[in-house]
Design a protein around this motif. Sequence first.
Motif, PDB file in Angstrom:
ATOM      1  N   GLN A   1      -6.979   8.265   7.250  1.00 38.42           N
ATOM      2  CA  GLN A   1      -6.941   8.605   5.832  1.00 38.42           C
ATOM      3  C   GLN A   1      -7.076   7.329   4.994  1.00 38.42           C
ATOM      4  O   GLN A   1      -6.555   6.280   5.380  1.00 38.42           O
ATOM      5  CB  GLN A   1      -5.601   9.279   5.543  1.00 38.42           C
ATOM      6  N   ALA A   2      -7.782   7.476   3.840  1.00 38.94           N
ATOM      7  CA  ALA A   2      -7.939   6.318   2.968  1.00 38.94           C
ATOM      8  C   ALA A   2      -6.627   6.068   2.226  1.00 38.94           C
ATOM      9  O   ALA A   2      -6.021   6.995   1.688  1.00 38.94           O
ATOM     10  CB  ALA A   2      -9.080   6.539   1.982  1.00 38.94           C
ATOM     11  N   VAL A   3      -6.182   4.804   2.195  1.00 42.67           N
ATOM     12  CA  VAL A   3      -4.921   4.451   1.541  1.00 42.67           C
ATOM     13  C   VAL A   3      -5.134   3.654   0.261  1.00 42.67           C
ATOM     14  O   VAL A   3      -4.235   3.526  -0.548  1.00 42.67           O
ATOM     15  CB  VAL A   3      -3.985   3.667   2.493  1.00 42.67           C
TER      16      VAL A   3
ATOM     17  N   THR B   1       5.884   3.420   0.886  1.00 43.42           N
ATOM     18  CA  THR B   1       5.237   2.172   0.497  1.00 43.42           C
ATOM     19  C   THR B   1       5.372   1.215   1.673  1.00 43.42           C
ATOM     20  O   THR B   1       6.472   0.997   2.182  1.00 43.42           O
ATOM     21  CB  THR B   1       5.918   1.580  -0.751  1.00 43.42           C
ATOM     22  N   VAL B   2       4.247   0.691   2.110  1.00 41.12           N
ATOM     23  CA  VAL B   2       4.243  -0.171   3.294  1.00 41.12           C
ATOM     24  C   VAL B   2       3.530  -1.478   2.967  1.00 41.12           C
ATOM     25  O   VAL B   2       2.850  -1.593   1.948  1.00 41.12           O
ATOM     26  CB  VAL B   2       3.531   0.522   4.482  1.00 41.12           C
TER      27      VAL B   2
ATOM     28  N   ASP C   1       7.207   3.837  14.414  1.00 43.95           N
ATOM     29  CA  ASP C   1       7.018   3.178  13.117  1.00 43.95           C
ATOM     30  C   ASP C   1       6.300   4.129  12.154  1.00 43.95           C
ATOM     31  O   ASP C   1       6.663   4.244  10.978  1.00 43.95           O
ATOM     32  CB  ASP C   1       6.150   1.915  13.260  1.00 43.95           C
ATOM     33  N   TRP C   2       5.268   4.779  12.664  1.00 43.16           N
ATOM     34  CA  TRP C   2       4.450   5.656  11.827  1.00 43.16           C
ATOM     35  C   TRP C   2       5.069   7.034  11.663  1.00 43.16           C
ATOM     36  O   TRP C   2       4.796   7.732  10.693  1.00 43.16           O
ATOM     37  CB  TRP C   2       3.028   5.763  12.394  1.00 43.16           C
ATOM     38  N   ASN C   3       5.847   7.466  12.637  1.00 37.58           N
ATOM     39  CA  ASN C   3       6.464   8.792  12.600  1.00 37.58           C
ATOM     40  C   ASN C   3       7.959   8.660  12.859  1.00 37.58           C
ATOM     41  O   ASN C   3       8.448   9.011  13.935  1.00 37.58           O
ATOM     42  CB  ASN C   3       5.839   9.703  13.674  1.00 37.58           C
ATOM     43  N   PRO C   4       8.724   8.147  11.859  1.00 39.44           N
ATOM     44  CA  PRO C   4      10.157   7.890  12.087  1.00 39.44           C
ATOM     45  C   PRO C   4      10.935   9.157  12.437  1.00 39.44           C
ATOM     46  O   PRO C   4      11.978   9.072  13.074  1.00 39.44           O
ATOM     47  CB  PRO C   4      10.641   7.311  10.753  1.00 39.44           C
TER      48      PRO C   4
ATOM     49  N   ALA D   1       0.870  -1.176   0.000  1.00 30.98           N
ATOM     50  CA  ALA D   1       0.000   0.000   0.000  1.00 30.98           C
ATOM     51  C   ALA D   1       0.901   1.219   0.000  1.00 30.98           C
ATOM     52  O   ALA D   1       1.920   1.240   0.696  1.00 30.98           O
ATOM     53  CB  ALA D   1      -0.901  -0.001   1.230  1.00 30.98           C
ATOM     54  N   VAL D   2       0.566   2.205  -0.811  1.00 34.09           N
ATOM     55  CA  VAL D   2       1.334   3.450  -0.834  1.00 34.09           C
ATOM     56  C   VAL D   2       0.576   4.464   0.004  1.00 34.09           C
ATOM     57  O   VAL D   2      -0.565   4.809  -0.310  1.00 34.09           O
ATOM     58  CB  VAL D   2       1.519   3.962  -2.281  1.00 34.09           C
ATOM     59  N   LEU D   3       1.196   4.892   1.086  1.00 32.28           N
ATOM     60  CA  LEU D   3       0.524   5.870   1.943  1.00 32.28           C
ATOM     61  C   LEU D   3       0.381   7.187   1.179  1.00 32.28           C
ATOM     62  O   LEU D   3       1.256   7.543   0.382  1.00 32.28           O
ATOM     63  CB  LEU D   3       1.330   6.098   3.235  1.00 32.28           C
ATOM     64  N   PRO D   4      -0.715   7.921   1.404  1.00 32.80           N
ATOM     65  CA  PRO D   4      -0.886   9.203   0.710  1.00 32.80           C
ATOM     66  C   PRO D   4       0.207  10.187   1.109  1.00 32.80           C
ATOM     67  O   PRO D   4       0.782  10.082   2.196  1.00 32.80           O
ATOM     68  CB  PRO D   4      -2.258   9.686   1.200  1.00 32.80           C
ATOM     69  N   ASP D   5       0.498  11.143   0.213  1.00 33.35           N
ATOM     70  CA  ASP D   5       1.454  12.201   0.549  1.00 33.35           C
ATOM     71  C   ASP D   5       0.948  12.940   1.778  1.00 33.35           C
ATOM     72  O   ASP D   5      -0.255  13.055   1.989  1.00 33.35           O
ATOM     73  CB  ASP D   5       1.576  13.206  -0.609  1.00 33.35           C
ATOM     74  N   ASP D   6       1.868  13.455   2.592  1.00 34.46           N
ATOM     75  CA  ASP D   6       1.407  14.178   3.779  1.00 34.46           C
ATOM     76  C   ASP D   6       1.047  15.619   3.398  1.00 34.46           C
ATOM     77  O   ASP D   6       1.173  16.036   2.248  1.00 34.46           O
ATOM     78  CB  ASP D   6       2.427  14.090   4.919  1.00 34.46           C
TER      79      ASP D   6
END
Lengths: 117, 227
Positions: free
Chosen positions: B32-34, A45-46, B214-217, A32-37
């Motif tokens: 957020q939708a991924v 990509t996770v 993990d989410w906020n390196p 899955a590619v996370l959306p741009d912040d």
Amino acid sequence: MMFALAAVAAVAVLLLPFLIRLGKGVMDVEEAVLPDDAQGIPGRTVEMVTLIPFDGIQAILEPEFVTAGEARVWMDPSEQVLGLSIGGERHAYPISMLSRHEIVNDFVGGTPVAVTW
Amino acid sequence: MHTFGVSGKLIMNVLVMYDHQTRSLWSQFLGQAVKGPMRGVKLDLIPVTQTSWALWMDTHPDTLVLDKKGGYRGDSYRFYYRDAEKGVLGESNEDDRLAPKDLVVGVSLDGDTKAYPLAPLRSEPVVNDSVGGHDVLVFLETNTETALVYDRGVNGVALTFRLLPGGGARPLLMDENTGSTWMALTGLAIDGPLKGAALERVASHLSFWFAWNDWNPATALYQPSGA
């Protein structure tokens, strides 16, 4: 011979995380590619891992509520809750319910919310 | 309006939801939708209070409570909170500034992220700080480990708070700018020049350190003064 052994060991090491995951019941792994912040930094990509089918855990769609006075009978004072206050209306969600249903779809103060755990 | 269900999927150990209307996949952590037609759409994050039933009832006696219908007492994850397991899938980013299962209060504002470990907050429960250019107040009610983050800007001035002794179960704060007295758990000024004013909550995230980083390196980590 040494090379072959090393190769087998290397393959085993590479496969190990996957085998561990299989042992934990992983059904599928996809990217899955996370959306741009918000600053436009591209998302990473996770791996998205499937553990159980859709709705294997049942979210709550029609929550029912009681007053604090009624809940007092069965709520332990030290029991953990998530409390939400919007527009003068307050709802408490016992963590014991959230941890089994993961999501409560609700309205608080007229705002549609998903309370998640 | 959308309603959400459990997809059975995880990203970095965190719930992935789906909406029943479009079947897009949404990251709980990002809100957020991924994947799917809604990809990129972000939900508003609303502050919640994770606390004990007694404290919530004391501060909000008019609350309604989700009916348990006689079921469920404990939390099915109660062992997980204390053991060494890092989610189901292990961690993606190793950051040894804290132990993986240390609890942090995570704040994310305008692209800046900062984690406040619970451990130093237990001895120093009021922190005046800023994240992403926003002046914030981090408060920990130590008996129930209730963590609240407020915007400490009032009428264009960043107030500096300290804990007043003797508040007991209803801890009180004083701002050094005006000497007003505030209820720490509700953010309401109850005495002094600012009586009647209310601090705005900032959404925060009580998280294990391994999941937060993990989410906020690139997360900053709060270091208590004198440490």
